[in-house]
Design a protein around this motif. Structure first.
Motif, PDB file in Angstrom:
ATOM      1  N   THR A   1      27.535  39.448  42.699  1.00 18.75           N
ATOM      2  CA  THR A   1      27.031  38.177  43.224  1.00 18.75           C
ATOM      3  C   THR A   1      26.842  38.244  44.741  1.00 18.75           C
ATOM      4  O   THR A   1      25.823  37.785  45.270  1.00 18.75           O
TER       5      THR A   1
ATOM      6  N   GLU B   1      19.950  36.884  38.087  1.00 16.73           N
ATOM      7  CA  GLU B   1      20.981  36.452  37.147  1.00 16.73           C
ATOM      8  C   GLU B   1      20.892  37.284  35.871  1.00 16.73           C
ATOM      9  O   GLU B   1      21.909  37.729  35.325  1.00 16.73           O
TER      10      GLU B   1
ATOM     11  N   THR C   1      23.808  39.633  34.265  1.00 15.88           N
ATOM     12  CA  THR C   1      24.308  39.447  32.901  1.00 15.88           C
ATOM     13  C   THR C   1      24.182  40.738  32.104  1.00 15.88           C
ATOM     14  O   THR C   1      25.118  41.155  31.404  1.00 15.88           O
TER      15      THR C   1
END
Ligand SMILES: Cc1cc2nc3c(=O)[nH]c(=O)nc-3n(C[C@H](O)[C@H](O)[C@H](O)COP(=O)(O)OP(=O)(O)OC[C@H]3O[C@@H](n4cnc5c(N)ncnc54)[C@H](O)[C@@H]3O)c2cc1C
Ligand code: HEM
Length: 390
Positions: A142, A111, A115
């Motif tokens: 993703t 994650e 980001t």
């Protein structure tokens, strides 16, 4: 970005992508093309942000970040742009996910990387960073992260193996053969490659191809060529010590002889690309009944044909194997063919009835495969391995 692809050096013909994917890929490629000239700044921002939102990730990377020249970021961007090639990408990502466990990567890092990636691109894309562009990058990242994580979670093998160096022979000033005894057998197939980390170069993992089929005693032979300015290869060739411990990552790659194909085979090996080829031939030697194999093994000078004696010895007891040495820069040497591997192989025609395996440097693979396609070899008969960036 360098010119070297993470995946195939020669783009396959485009199949119709699933609906929606082509628009997504266009958004991703166009937006990246805009910011690409500022890749260095993007990398700095990316790593800065990653290390501030997930400080634990810093220790996964080399102490001196300059050495790798933003390897992860370049790889990431390249892979994301391949989202419309799931046939190649998914198996690659599954292997990559298993392989990433050796770095110490855990779920939460994915994650943070996502980001940092999106923030870096957004900062440099300016007004071109629309909602749709952001959606496209987020979705592609993703899907990839999920594929990697799922494969990592389901892998029962260790994240790496320890291997003791039991032999180190320096054949020339820039070439060494190293034999390693892993603590447990590494479950690779002949033709695959493994990543290694050597004690002199912590956290700088590099891919090497075993030169032997898996053996009962588990030992693995690597052929290592020192590249000019190379951090790891020069250290392996010059400074490996008997008894030292290497770390070995999980098997990667899709090379390997398909026994069920029952077609004759053409193999083309340049430089240390002979290693995976020899492993495949060794494996075939154990089968008894084999298709005919024509192997071209080439290099610039005769020193590059360092494994020719071994190959010729195997051919003597295995009549299905024909070995043809090829030299590029020594026109007076007798008993070899002259030219580049691409020249010599295509001089014989299209090899249209054969399965073709090509191993060597990215440049050698690119030129050989492109020339073979022009000569009429069907693309789906040619196998070569994906590349990483260097
Ligand atoms: C699938 C795969 C299998 C491989 N198998 C083997 C193998 O069996 N034996 C082997 O010796 N190597 C093999 N390699 C190459 C190896 O992984 C390293 O890339 C190589 O040893 C250079 O690492 P380095 O740290 O010394 O160079 P780096 O410090 O990473 O790079 C230093 C400089 O060398 C250039 N460079 C990097 N790689 C090469 C190259 N291959 N040829 C010419 N210049 C280069 C870089 O662009 C850079 O300018 C394989 C690579 C891949 C992707
Ligand atoms: C979709 C997600 C990801 C993809 C597609 C991806 C892909 C890659 C690829 C292709 C390489 C290059 C391998 C090589 O050439 O040696 C690499 C290296 C690396 N990746 Fe990933 N990666 C992903 C996520 C992550 C995450 C979440 C982390 C954790 C921080 C991570 C950490 C690393 C590290 C440490 C390296 C070694 C290279 C370096 O030292 O810079 N990756 N990655």
């Amino acid at each position: 970005m360098t010119a070297n692809a993470v995946l195939s050096p020669v783009p396959p013909p485009r199949k119709e992508p699933p609906p929606g994917v082509s628009a997504m890929v266009r958004l991703i490629r166009d937006s990246f093309a805009l910011v690409e000239p500022r890749a260095e700044e993007i990398a700095q921002f990316f790593y800065g942000m990653l290390f501030s939102i997930a400080p634990g990730t810093r220790e996964l990377f080399p102490v001196n970040m300059e050495v790798q020249r933003s390897r992860l970021l370049r790889a990431l961007v390249h892979v994301v742009q391949m989202v419309d090639r799931p046939d190649e990408l998914v198996p690659f990502l599954r292997q990559l996910g298993r392989d990433h466990r050796k770095f110490g990567v855990v779920t939460s890092h994915y994650e943070a990387v996502g980001t940092a990636l999106l923030s870096a691109l957004k900062k440099f894309a300016g007004d071109a960073w629309t909602h749709q562009v952001e959606q496209a990058w987020a979705e592609a990242y993703t899907v990839m992260a999920k594929t990697m994580l799922e494969a990592a979670d389901n892998d029962e093998n260790p994240a790496w193996w320890n291997g003791r160096v039991v032999d180190h022979v320096r054949l020339t000033w820039d070439l060494a053969v190293v034999r390693v005894q892993p603590d447990y057998p590494v479950p690779y197939r002949a033709g695959q490659y493994l990543s290694v980390e050597v004690p002199q170069r912590p956290r700088l993992w590099r891919y090497l191809s075993p030169a032997n089929a898996p053996r009962e005693d588990g030992t693995i032979e690597f052929h290592v060529r020192a590249v000019p300015g190379g951090w790891v290869s020069r250290s392996i060739v010059g400074h490996t010590r008997l008894g030292e411990t290497w770390r070995i990552g999980p098997p990667m790659g899709r090379m390997g002889v398909d026994r069920s194909a029952r077609k004759d085979i053409l193999m083309v090996a340049g430089g240390t690309g002979v290693a995976p080829i020899r492993a495949m031939i060794e494996e075939m030697g154990g089968w008894g009944d084999n298709p005919r194999v024509h192997l071209f093994v080439g290099g610039r000078t005769r020193y590059d044909l360092y494994d020719l004696d071994n190959l010729q010895r195997i051919a003597m007891t295995n009549p299905w194997l024909t070995v043809v040495p090829v030299l590029e820069s020594e026109p007076t040497v007798q008993g070899v063919e002259h030219g580049t591997l691409a020249d010599v192989v295509t001089r014989y025609g299209a090899w249209a009835e054969r399965d073709v395996y090509v191993c060597g440097s990215p440049a050698m693979i690119r030129s050989t495969v492109s020339r073979m396609l022009v000569a009429g070899t069907p693309l789906d008969a040619i196998r070569y391995d994906p590349f990483t960036l260097d």
